[in-house]
Enzyme design. Structure first.
Site, PDB file in Angstrom:
ATOM      1  N   LYS A 126     -29.128 -11.610  26.492  1.00 31.23           N
ATOM      2  CA  LYS A 126     -28.741 -10.933  25.374  1.00 31.23           C
ATOM      3  C   LYS A 126     -29.143  -9.445  25.490  1.00 31.23           C
ATOM      4  O   LYS A 126     -28.184  -8.394  25.308  1.00 31.23           O
ATOM      5  CB  LYS A 126     -29.557 -11.504  24.245  1.00 31.23           C
ATOM      6  CG  LYS A 126     -29.247 -12.738  23.703  1.00 31.23           C
ATOM      7  CD  LYS A 126     -30.215 -13.310  22.595  1.00 31.23           C
ATOM      8  CE  LYS A 126     -29.861 -14.902  22.405  1.00 31.23           C
ATOM      9  NZ  LYS A 126     -30.754 -15.505  21.827  1.00 31.23           N
ATOM     10  N   GLN A 152     -36.426 -15.146  18.884  1.00 32.56           N
ATOM     11  CA  GLN A 152     -35.952 -16.182  19.708  1.00 32.56           C
ATOM     12  C   GLN A 152     -36.658 -17.452  19.258  1.00 32.56           C
ATOM     13  O   GLN A 152     -37.827 -17.508  19.373  1.00 32.56           O
ATOM     14  CB  GLN A 152     -36.218 -15.686  21.229  1.00 32.56           C
ATOM     15  CG  GLN A 152     -35.579 -16.738  22.323  1.00 32.56           C
ATOM     16  CD  GLN A 152     -34.251 -16.839  22.364  1.00 32.56           C
ATOM     17  OE1 GLN A 152     -33.527 -15.759  22.079  1.00 32.56           O
ATOM     18  NE2 GLN A 152     -33.679 -17.881  22.403  1.00 32.56           N
ATOM     19  N   ASP A 167     -29.036 -12.996  13.337  1.00 31.20           N
ATOM     20  CA  ASP A 167     -28.701 -14.207  13.905  1.00 31.20           C
ATOM     21  C   ASP A 167     -28.216 -15.080  12.904  1.00 31.20           C
ATOM     22  O   ASP A 167     -27.765 -16.425  12.821  1.00 31.20           O
ATOM     23  CB  ASP A 167     -30.265 -14.975  14.144  1.00 31.20           C
ATOM     24  CG  ASP A 167     -30.187 -15.317  15.815  1.00 31.20           C
ATOM     25  OD1 ASP A 167     -29.293 -15.046  16.338  1.00 31.20           O
ATOM     26  OD2 ASP A 167     -31.469 -15.424  15.913  1.00 31.20           O
TER      27      ASP A 167
END
Ligand code: NAP
Length: 304
Positions: free
Chosen positions: A52, A96, A119
């Site tokens: 990412k 994460q 997200d």
């Protein structure tokens, strides 16, 4: 024999779009920046975060990386989230997942400012998704939809069967497919599904998101179906440098002989997930600019 959907190619187009939008923002003095929190040293988590960050950098964006040890407390993670929420240089926040068992993931996600929830896992984003309102879409489900759009698979009227009901893939993907403008009919399967094959065989579009290598075999797929493999499983392989190889949930060769289109693993849905994240970060930065009258005219979350 199925056409193999090259996720890397479609992701490249989306990453270029993110890079162009980033360049426009930079001219106004804003560099989109993602705050990333990684807990622990799981190799998969480390490699996802590295991928990412590399993609952000290549698109001209920045990231701030916060690495915490596996035994970190919930309160400490929350302190970092609050700091990132308050920092005007940070436009998006990503924690994460998965987090270690002693951390309540939902508590951490709920602490993220919904305006920075790139997200798309915050309850506000989930609510907007369900209500069909604008908001950040979760990257993997959004990536699946964009892939189908790019290869011009007719989705309206199709019967979509999704194997997996997680909050990050299966459920939001089902919500996207039933939106009026997408108009698919959806069946969601899970471990409580009695006869999985009976359902998967009816799919015009079959999405495997179970995290079980080889779960979907050729006898579970209708002739000519479109098969999207979201699963990423590490299989030990002594003959590779890393000692493992990645595989999806689908028995690729056998299913490819029967399907019309199929995504490979790696190189299918995964690259799209990263590309959609980049677009969400740019959208978050553009919204920040709009909210602060910085002269960047962009519609709210225009990638949605
Ligand atoms: P998850 O939270 O473990 O959920 C898996 C889902 O699959 C659950 O709903 C589970 O049912 C269902 N399932 C598991 N085994 C099954 C079986 N034998 N029959 C029917 N249903 C079954 O996983 P996730 O986070 O959604 O991720 C799923 C997979 O996608 C993983 O391999 C993950 O690595 C991958 N992934 C890939 C990307 C990408 O960018 N490519 C992004 C995210 C995730 P229950 O609810 O009944 O337990």
């Amino acid at each position: 024999m199925a056409d193999i959907i090259d996720g890397r190619e479609y992701a490249r187009k989306k990453r270029e779009e993110a890079a162009h939008r980033t360049a426009a923002l930079k001219e106004k003095g804003i560099t989109p920046c993602l705050g990333l929190i990684l807990v622990g040293e799981e190799p998969a988590g480390i490699s996802y975060v590295a991928a990412k960050e590399k993609a952000l950098l290549e698109a001209g964006m920045e990231s701030r990386d916060i690495r915490l040890s596996r035994d970190v407390s919930e309160e400490e993670i929350l302190t970092h989230v609050v700091r990132l929420n308050r920092d005007p240089r940070i436009h998006g926040i990503l924690v994460q997942l998965p987090l270690p068992n002693h951390i309540r993931e939902d508590r951490i996600i709920a602490a993220i400012d919904p305006n920075k929830d790139v997200d798309g896992f915050h309850p506000v984003s989930v609510g907007n998704l369900v209500l069909g309102k604008p908001g950040f879409l979760p990257c993997t489900p959004h990536g699946v939809l964009v892939l189908l759009e790019e290869i011009k698979i007719p989705v309206a009227g199709a019967h979509v069967v999704i194997v997996g009901r997680s909050n990050i893939v299966g459920k939001p993907l089902a919500q996207l497919f039933v939106r009026r403008e997408i108009n698919a009919t959806v069946t969601i399967c899970h471990t409580g599904t009695g006869d999985l094959r009976r359902h998967t065989c009816q799919a015009d579009i079959l999405v495997a998101a179970a995290g079980k290598a080889g779960l979907i075999t050729a006898d579970m797929v209708k002739e000519g179906a479109v098969v999207i493999d979201v699963g990423v499983n590490r299989i030990s392989a002594n003959n590779t440098k890393k000692g493992y190889r990645l595989t999806g949930d689908v028995d690729f060769d056998a299913v490819a002989a029967k399907a019309s289109y199929i995504t490979p693993v790696p190189g299918g849905v995964g690259p799209m997930t990263v590309a959609m994240l980049l677009l969400n970060v740019v959208s978050a930065a553009a919204q920040f600019a709009d909210a602060n009258c910085l002269g960047v005219s962009t519609s709210r979350n225009s990638n949605n």
